[in-house]
Design a protein around this motif. Structure first.
Motif, PDB file in Angstrom:
ATOM      1  N   TRP A  86     -24.718   5.914 -39.092  1.00 43.51           N
ATOM      2  CA  TRP A  86     -25.803   6.240 -40.021  1.00 43.51           C
ATOM      3  C   TRP A  86     -26.802   7.180 -39.368  1.00 43.51           C
ATOM      4  CZ3 TRP A  86     -31.017   6.229 -40.443  1.00 43.51           C
ATOM      5  CH2 TRP A  86     -31.569   6.294 -41.729  1.00 43.51           C
ATOM      6  N   ARG A  92     -27.580  10.829 -40.706  1.00 44.22           N
ATOM      7  CA  ARG A  92     -28.948  11.093 -41.166  1.00 44.22           C
ATOM      8  C   ARG A  92     -29.505  12.382 -40.565  1.00 44.22           C
ATOM      9  NH1 ARG A  92     -33.685   9.581 -44.283  1.00 44.22           N
ATOM     10  NH2 ARG A  92     -35.485   9.495 -42.917  1.00 44.22           N
ATOM     11  N   ARG A 128     -24.426   0.990 -45.071  1.00 43.10           N
ATOM     12  CA  ARG A 128     -24.803   2.095 -44.183  1.00 43.10           C
ATOM     13  C   ARG A 128     -23.580   2.891 -43.740  1.00 43.10           C
ATOM     14  NH1 ARG A 128     -29.115  -1.540 -40.925  1.00 43.10           N
ATOM     15  NH2 ARG A 128     -30.987  -0.968 -42.091  1.00 43.10           N
ATOM     16  N   ALA A 135     -22.966   6.777 -44.443  1.00 45.30           N
ATOM     17  CA  ALA A 135     -22.810   7.677 -43.299  1.00 45.30           C
ATOM     18  C   ALA A 135     -21.585   8.566 -43.452  1.00 45.30           C
ATOM     19  CB  ALA A 135     -22.715   6.869 -42.005  1.00 45.30           C
TER      20      ALA A 135
END
Length: 224
Positions: free
Chosen positions: A84, A88, A115, A119
């Motif tokens: 993640w 991000r 998550r 991702a």
């Protein structure tokens, strides 16, 4: 500060949404100087928190990726957090994502599943087998997921254009508490089901009712 204390402070400030650029920079530098002293969870927590605060630069993430590559294996929850974090910050990291693509979703919490799904929807790494496993895990324990987690999974499948395993969208629709979603969540859910060509009349009606009550909360892009 110990590695655990650095990770805890970063997590607390990132979670609170506090603007603390100088603090995050100090934590990043202190962590980078001794990443080898961090346990799996501490490493994941500090990377996740700095990425959440948009304070993890390329050099730091590359150092974290190198540290991950030097270890035999990370626990599943830590690996999901790291995937993640890198997604991000839009930082490619084969050592992280290739390991993440092999994850067993049964070893993840609902938050970890969500998550991980998000991702890999943002990463360039192929993970078709992972998405099948993630979807089946959601079907198996959909009632353990909260509304935001379920919406994140649906959105990730739609964003990735990943085939939904049999029963996944039905499980999400049945378990989803639409009233618990904010404007972004309502928008993402409607978009995901429409993109995946799942015309669930009851779900869309519930989204419409909830949206009408929260219309003032919608940004223009949520309404488009």
């Amino acid at each position: 500060f110990s590695p655990a204390e650095l990770a805890d402070v970063a997590y607390a400030y990132a979670g609170a949404g506090v603007s603390a650029e100088a603090l995050f920079e100090t934590i990043k530098d202190a962590a980078a100087a001794r990443l080898g002293a961090f346990g799996d969870d501490e490493l994941a927590d500090v990377a996740f928190s700095l990425a959440r605060a948009r304070a993890a630069d390329a050099a730091f993430l590359d150092a974290v990726a190198a540290e991950v590559g030097s270890r035999d294996a990370l626990n599943a929850e830590a690996l999901a957090l790291l995937c993640w974090a890198f997604a991000r910050q839009r930082r490619d990291a084969p050592t992280v994502f290739e390991a993440g693509a092999l994850l067993d979703p049964a070893a993840l919490s609902p938050d970890g599943v969500a998550r991980c799904a998000w991702a890999f929807s943002a990463a360039r790494t192929r993970a078709d087998g992972l998405y099948g496993r993630l979807g089946l895990e959601v079907v198996r324990r959909a009632n353990d997921f909260d509304a935001k987690q379920l919406t994140t999974v649906a959105y990730a499948f739609a964003r990735r254009r990943a085939p939904a395993p049999p029963g996944l969208l039905d499980a999400i629709a049945d378990a989803l508490d639409v009233d618990a979603l904010d404007a972004q969540g309502l928008s993402n859910t409607a978009w995901a089901f429409a993109t995946l060509k799942r015309r669930d009349a009851a779900l869309f009606a519930a989204i419409a009712r909830a949206s009408s009550r929260k219309l003032d909360d919608f940004a223009p892009q949520n309404l488009a």
